[in-house]
Structure formats: C-alpha cells, structure tokens
Design an enzyme around this catalytic site. Structure first.
Site, PDB file in Angstrom:
ATOM      1  N   HIS A 511       0.970  -1.297  -0.033  1.00 16.49           N
ATOM      2  CA  HIS A 511      -0.162   0.238  -0.041  1.00 16.49           C
ATOM      3  C   HIS A 511       0.930   1.322  -0.025  1.00 16.49           C
ATOM      4  O   HIS A 511       0.454   2.450  -0.375  1.00 16.49           O
ATOM      5  CB  HIS A 511      -0.792   0.033   1.120  1.00 16.49           C
ATOM      6  CG  HIS A 511      -2.155   0.543   0.860  1.00 16.49           C
ATOM      7  ND1 HIS A 511      -2.592   1.404  -0.195  1.00 16.49           N
ATOM      8  CD2 HIS A 511      -3.303   0.789   1.820  1.00 16.49           C
ATOM      9  CE1 HIS A 511      -3.754   1.842  -0.186  1.00 16.49           C
ATOM     10  NE2 HIS A 511      -4.405   1.579   0.968  1.00 16.49           N
ATOM     11  N   ASP A 515      -2.169   2.013  -4.485  1.00 17.44           N
ATOM     12  CA  ASP A 515      -3.437   2.359  -3.984  1.00 17.44           C
ATOM     13  C   ASP A 515      -4.561   1.381  -4.085  1.00 17.44           C
ATOM     14  O   ASP A 515      -4.566   0.411  -5.373  1.00 17.44           O
ATOM     15  CB  ASP A 515      -3.931   3.729  -4.701  1.00 17.44           C
ATOM     16  CG  ASP A 515      -3.043   4.878  -4.049  1.00 17.44           C
ATOM     17  OD1 ASP A 515      -2.605   4.769  -2.837  1.00 17.44           O
ATOM     18  OD2 ASP A 515      -3.116   5.974  -4.761  1.00 17.44           O
TER      19      ASP A 515
END
Length: 538
Positions: A511, A515
C-alpha cells in the site's frame, strides 16, 4: 583480511579468539570479523603458532591486509605473508590465493578441487544437504556430485572432471561460503576423516562401525567419552559457559570431532538437556538431521532444526511483512469460458506442442495483459540510501511462479513474459516447475521476478492472502476452481441461475506504492480477460 563478497572491501575485527603465542589448528576459528553484509568467524589457514597479531580489535582494514602471522608447523619460518597468501578458502579467497594455498599445503596435489559454486550475485554461501557419491567412488564429468541449498535455489552440483572422489572436506549439513573447497577428485589422498571414523573413534564407542546407507558419506559426530580430549574454540567454550552447558553433551562435526559454534547453537536451540548422559550416534541419518539436513524428523514430540531453505523462507516472510503494509483485494472470476476452451483444445494442444495444457498459462496471460496496462503493479519501491523514495517501473515483466516442494517453496521466473506466446508461456512454466522439483534450476532462474503468481487453491482452498515476494510490490494468489450456482443476466436484463466454473483470486499489494484503486483496476482487467477469453492458444 578476507573478501566476504564482491561488493565488500573492508572488515572490522571484532574479536581475537587466540593470543600471540597460542597454538592454533588448521581451520580452527582464529578471529571474528564484521562487515556490512555478514559477521563471521575466520579460520586459521594452517596449523601452527600465532606469532603476531598485527591488527587490534575494533580496527577496520581493507581486504587482503595482513592481520596476523602464523608460524606453520615444521617450517621454522616466520612468514608475514602466509596468512593472507594462504587464501582463507572458507572466507571467499581470490583465485590467486587459492593457488597459493594449494601449493603451500600440498594436500590435494594431483587432484582437482571441487568448490562451493556461487549460485547468484547476491549469494555468498550454501548448505550441503546431500553427497551423491562416497569417497573412493568414480564420478563422471558433469555427473551430479552433491546437493546444496541456498536462499535462492536447491540444486545438484556436477563434478567438474571425471575421476575418483578422493576427499570430502565439507560434511552434510555444513554451510560454507562460496569458493570453499568441499571435495577433491583424483590425486593421491584417499580415505580422509570426512569419510571415515577417526583412528580410535570406534574403540571409544562414539562412531558406529556400520554406516547407515541412507546418507553418504556419514558426517562424524564424535561426542567426548571419558578421557577423550574435547576440541573446541574459545568462542564455543564461552557460549557453553554462559549457558551452563557441558560440552561433552554436544556432538562435534568439525575436524577430528571439533565442536563448532554451529553445533553448540543448534544444541541450545533444540532445548537439549544440560545433564543428559553422553550417547553415541545412532545412525548417519540421525547425524544428518541433527546437522540441519533437509530430511528432518516429523515424529510427534521431536524437535528438529529448520532446514536451510525453511530458515531462509521464514526470514524473508518476516522481512516482507515488516517492510510492506499489505492490502488485499479478492475477486471472483467466472472461468467457464476458459474451462470450455481448455477442454476443447486440450488433446490437440498436448499432441502438437508436447506439453500439458493447464490453467496456468491462461492465468499468466491474463496477468501479463493487466500488468502491461497497469505498470505500477509491476513496479518496485526503492528505499535505499542512494535512491530514497523512488519508483522503479520495470522494463519487462519477469513473472515468478511459486512452486511447492516437499522441502519448501521456490519461485522460478519466466523472463520477459510479455514477449512470449501462449505456447511459449505453457512450455516455459512447465519446464521451470519440473526442473525446480528435480533441483535442476540455475540460480538466475529463481531470482529477479517483478510479479508473482502463487496457486494456493491447488489443495481446494477458496483463496489465500499471500505475503509479497520482496522487492516486488504485488502477488496474486489463485484460489480453487469450483462449480457454483451463479446468477447470470442475459442481454435483455433477465436473471437466471446457472452452474458456472468459479475461481477466486486475491491480489496482495504494497500500500506504500499501490492504491486500492490501482489494485481494483488491475483485477478488473484481469477478470475481464479471463471471462471473455478470445486469444488463440496455438
């Protein structure tokens, strides 16, 4: 000061294990060093007396600097260059140094030395998991001689020449640095300690007279009996003292039964009793297991050391979870169209191309198509001191295919997968998987992947949440393929229930770099390619 790797040019001496004037045995740990890659004990290249220490503890020196002088037995000569010139094979010598050492000790004159190969640029050591030949046996050139395990691959190492295996210097379970001489083929020297008991070992009852045929040659675990001399380094004795451990309880695998640091740490890690009676070795199989061989016991109630591969996998998994914040996205894909294409083309495909038509090339092709459209999922985050906060968009898709082995997990790599046809993908993946299971992979074939596929559903699971294979940023887990009742909508908007072949896929991603929207776009395209499969498969 030895060179501990291609990119290492200096080391710091952290401890001297001998004082000037002390006697030292060949291969006995002499001092400890620390580099930016490893901490290591450095053995003496010869037996003799440590006559001079030139570099004190705490000093950092360049490689090939003379740090001490050992007066070799019988020479009567104080040779200041002998320590550096001897090569320190156990600590990655240069080619010239190896030649100097061979000429100096003459131990394998007339024979060909077999060294631990470098199995990749970032690999500096390997563990010998099995010898395929015994001392005295003939071996053909390129015939498999021994098996090794590294942090990248398990592999069979072929003999460099034809001849008779005259000496084995590194026993099963031993981890040694690259370029270490582990055996000798040819020459006059036969029947060495690594392959036969010490002269009076059988009399002491510490080595079984009959070897277990399951392991060859048998490593020597010589536990000290009453009156027998314990052989160990000061470091080993200090560790034993700190843990209130009687070294007579520890089996030694070093030269002439010397107890090594590794022996003590493995004993302590196994929770061995401090006051247990000294027991002889039961069999070569038990010896190999205790030394860290792959075939560890799985009997309930037993404690066995991690295999080399298992320990490295454990380390890598912890590092990945610690480095990358993992996020997961699960998509269910209707594989009915792919199932029908496969069933229709299966026989013809296998007859024409000589390879089984599995679902993997379909899945790989869909992943490649989606990676081409969404390159962030094929990228890596650079966080090193020279490249802080940069994204590396890889020029090619090097597709890792996780392969489960009986002794661990390995990830062979399909290089430049985006350039391959469907048939080439099928052939390449089948070949890599087969050679991985046969320990025939080359080191470069198991490193450098940019995105990995792992088939966690092969055992029937719905889906898995995999750990990212660093330094990649994403990994795709394949769930089990099952028939399910599904609501489908026709062109006029009418709903119906139908039996469809459904499969869940889980994308795990970093992450920091990817995204949720990026992951969703990747998975949506991946799903669409499979559900509307239109490619020719050859």
């Amino acid at each position: 000061m030895p060179q501990m790797g291609e990119s290492i040019f200096e080391g710091t001496i952290t401890k001297w294990l001998k004082k000037a004037g002390d006697r030292v045995e060949k291969d006995e740990p002499l001092f400890e060093i620390s580099t930016d890659k490893v901490d290591a004990e450095i053995p003496s290249p010869v037996a003799g007396v440590l006559s001079e220490i030139k570099v004190e503890v705490g000093a950092t020196v360049q490689i090939n600097t003379v740090v001490a002088v050992v007066v070799q037995e019988g020479s009567g000569v104080r040779d200041q260059g002998s320590f550096a010139a001897a090569g320190l094979r156990a600590a990655l010598p240069s080619a010239d140094a190896e030649k100097t050492d061979e000429a100096a000790n003459g131990a394998s004159a007339g024979g060909t030395e077999v060294v631990m190969p470098q199995m990749g640029e970032s690999i500096f050591e390997g563990t010998i998991t099995k010898w395929l030949k015994k001392v005295g046996e003939s071996v053909a050139k390129d015939e498999p001689l021994f098996e090794i395990s590294t942090d990248k691959v398990d592999a069979e190492i072929p003999a460099p020449v034809a001849g008779v295996l005259s000496e084995i210097r590194a026993e099963t379970g031993t981890t040694v640095e690259i370029n270490t001489v582990v055996a000798v083929i040819g020459g006059a020297k036969l029947g060495v300690a690594a392959a036969s008991p010490a002269p009076d070992a059988e009399k002491l009852g510490t080595v079984p007279a009959k070897a277990d045929a399951e392991v060859a040659p048998e490593p020597e675990f010589v536990a000290a009996a009453h009156g027998a001399k314990l052989r160990s380094s000061p470091l080993v004795r200090r560790i034993a003292k700190e843990h209130n451990l009687d070294l007579r309880r520890v089996a030694g695998t070093g030269s002439a039964g010397r107890i090594t640091k590794e022996n003590v740490l493995k004993y302590l890690a196994g929770g061995g009793p401090r006051n247990a009676p000294v027991t002889p070795v039961a069999s070569a199989k038990a010896v190999a297991e205790a030394a860290g061989a792959q075939a560890a016991s799985t009997l309930p109630g037993t404690v066995t050391p991690l295999s080399r591969m298992r320990a490295i996998i454990a380390q890598r998994m912890v590092e990945s979870v610690d480095i990358a914040p993992h996020v997961y996205s699960v998509y269910k894909v209707d594989m009915t169209r792919v199932v029908r294409v496969r069933e229709r083309e299966r026989t013809h495909f296998e007859q024409k191309h000589g390879v089984k038509l599995t679902f993997m090339p379909f899945i790989a092709a869909a992943a490649i198509e989606s990676l081409k459209r969404h390159p962030i999922v094929n990228a890596s985050l650079l966080t090193g001191p020279d490249q802080p906060g940069q994204i590396h968009y890889h020029a090619n898709i090097h597709l890792g295919i996780a392969v489960a082995l009986d002794w661990g997990l390995i990830v062979p790599v399909v290089r430049s997968a985006e350039t391959l046809s469907f048939v080439e993908l099928a052939r390449t993946m089948a070949d890599l998987a087969e050679r991985a299971r046969a320990k025939k992979l080359k080191p470069e074939e198991a490193s450098g992947s940019t995105f990995t596929l792992t088939n966690s559903g092969v055992f029937g699971g719905e889906f898995g949440t995999p750990i990212i294979n660093q330094p990649e940023s994403a990994i795709l887990a394949i769930g089990g393929l099952k028939k399910e009742p599904v609501v489908i909508t026709d062109a006029e908007g009418s709903d119906a229930i139908a039996i469809r072949a459904m499969q869940s896929y889980c994308l795990g991603f970093d992450h920091r770099l990817i995204d949720g929207a990026d992951g969703g776009k990747f998975m949506s395209l991946f799903k669409r390619v499979l559900e509307t499969w239109e490619r020719e498969i050859g």
